[in-house]
Design a protein around this motif. Structure first.
Motif, PDB file in Angstrom:
ATOM      1  N   GLN A 141       4.518   7.349 -11.792  1.00 50.17           N
ATOM      2  CA  GLN A 141       3.755   6.192 -12.277  1.00 50.17           C
ATOM      3  C   GLN A 141       3.927   4.997 -11.354  1.00 50.17           C
ATOM      4  O   GLN A 141       3.047   4.140 -11.279  1.00 50.17           O
ATOM      5  CB  GLN A 141       4.193   5.827 -13.698  1.00 50.17           C
ATOM      6  N   GLN A 200       8.372   9.016 -14.225  1.00 44.46           N
ATOM      7  CA  GLN A 200       8.450   7.554 -14.083  1.00 44.46           C
ATOM      8  C   GLN A 200       8.185   7.131 -12.634  1.00 44.46           C
ATOM      9  O   GLN A 200       7.454   6.178 -12.377  1.00 44.46           O
ATOM     10  CB  GLN A 200       9.830   7.106 -14.527  1.00 44.46           C
ATOM     11  N   GLN A 217      12.416  11.371 -15.276  1.00 39.89           N
ATOM     12  CA  GLN A 217      12.607  10.466 -14.141  1.00 39.89           C
ATOM     13  C   GLN A 217      11.510  10.633 -13.082  1.00 39.89           C
ATOM     14  O   GLN A 217      10.966   9.647 -12.575  1.00 39.89           O
ATOM     15  CB  GLN A 217      13.988  10.718 -13.509  1.00 39.89           C
TER      16      GLN A 217
END
Ligand code: C2E
Ligand code: CA
Ligand code: CA
Ligand code: CA
Length: 277
Positions: free
Chosen positions: A106, A103, A100
């Motif tokens: 990013q 992510q 998580q």
């Protein structure tokens, strides 16, 4: 006869509890292995008191059982600990959280997430390897994670805890003592522990603005912790008056329903964007 009868009922209750627990544990094993969405992480923001910025979160596990619905972690985590299943739970949590955070990275959001550890995790030397491997795989720095451990868990075997916690610190992870004030240890016993943060238990914070004794306890805990160079987090802040008191006493981090409840992962970024406006 009456005694016999109540004894029989008592035994039957024990047996039912035992069966419920066994069934729950078997289901938890399946949930961990299948990874089919029954288990999820929620993330509760902690805000930095002086700037009110939210970049830190605590990861809290959620289990939606297919038949029984929501099973609170306060119920199944102790079962998992007793049954030797907590290692598998922690490994699952660490993996879900690291993925998580990657992510979010990013998407340009740098979050630091705290993971709750159990006492038994402190006797699992491979845990640190597992964590480091996941961070490397996902190209994340050590300071994207921190860990929370309760004082009573540390005090079960202070020597062993000390050794593993020291390794965590050497690897660059921050460490908090969770639920501070609920155990029987004093800060002078804990000062040898290589931790960076104290988390004042919510039982002292929930009614802070109304209870004079809690004010004294919390304020003096903050200054004592600061004199040991520890940062302080207050959990369970549910109203604005308590938030204002904690900020005036220099409490470093604030967490509680007044800021936000634990959020499903997909609600975190919208919450942050809305909050920082
Ligand atoms: P904890 O680590 O002390 O977590 C804080 C608990 O207080 C959480 O309950 C959180 O939802 C709740 N809380 C936060 N702010 C407030 C507030 O303002 N008011 C009130 N009344 N409550 C607040 P939750 O998520 O039900 O977790 C309960 C316990 O279960 C945790 O206590 C922790 O000991 C354990 N736990 C949860 N997730 C994990 C996990 O991933 N691993 C391990 N080992 N334990 C976990
Ligand atoms: Ca915690
Ligand atoms: Ca706590
Ligand atoms: Ca707790």
């Amino acid at each position: 006869r009456r005694e016999q009868l109540s004894m029989a009922i008592y035994e039957q209750q024990l047996e039912e509890e035992h069966l419920t627990r066994l069934r729950l544990l078997a289901d938890l094993k399946t949930a961990l292995a299948d990874n089919d969405g029954q288990l999820q992480m929620h993330y509760q923001p902690k805000i930095f008191s002086s700037t009110m910025q939210a970049t830190r979160f605590e990861a809290l596990i959620r289990w939606i059982h297919p038949q029984q619905g929501f099973v609170p972690p306060d119920l199944f985590i102790p079962f998992a600990e007793q049954a030797g299943l907590i290692g598998a739970v922690t490994d699952w949590v660490v993996e879900a959280v690291v993925i998580q955070i990657a992510q979010w990275h990013q998407q340009g959001f740098n979050a630091q997430v705290a993971i709750n550890l159990s006492a038994k995790d402190l006797s699992r030397p491979h845990l640190l390897d597992h964590i480091n491997r996941l961070l490397v795989q996902n190209q994340l720095p050590a300071n994207s994670l921190s860990f929370e451990i309760t004082e009573s868990e540390i005090m079960r075997d202070p020597e062993e805890a000390n050794q593993l916690l020291l390794k965590f610190r050497k690897n660059g992870f921050e460490l908090a003592i969770d639920d501070f004030g609920t155990g029987y240890s004093s800060l002078s016993q804990l000062k040898h522990m290589p931790v960076t943060e104290l988390k004042i238990d919510k039982s002292f914070v929930l009614q802070l603005a109304n209870l004079e004794n809690d004010k004294i306890i919390v304020q003096s805990t903050i200054s004592l912790a600061h004199s040991f160079n520890l940062k302080v987090v207050a959990e369970g802040v549910e109203d604005e008056a308590s938030l204002a008191l904690l900020r005036s006493w220099g409490c470093d981090w604030i967490q509680g329903f007044f800021i936000s409840k634990p959020l499903p992962a997909k609600e975190v970024l919208p919450w942050v964007n809305n909050y920082s406006q």
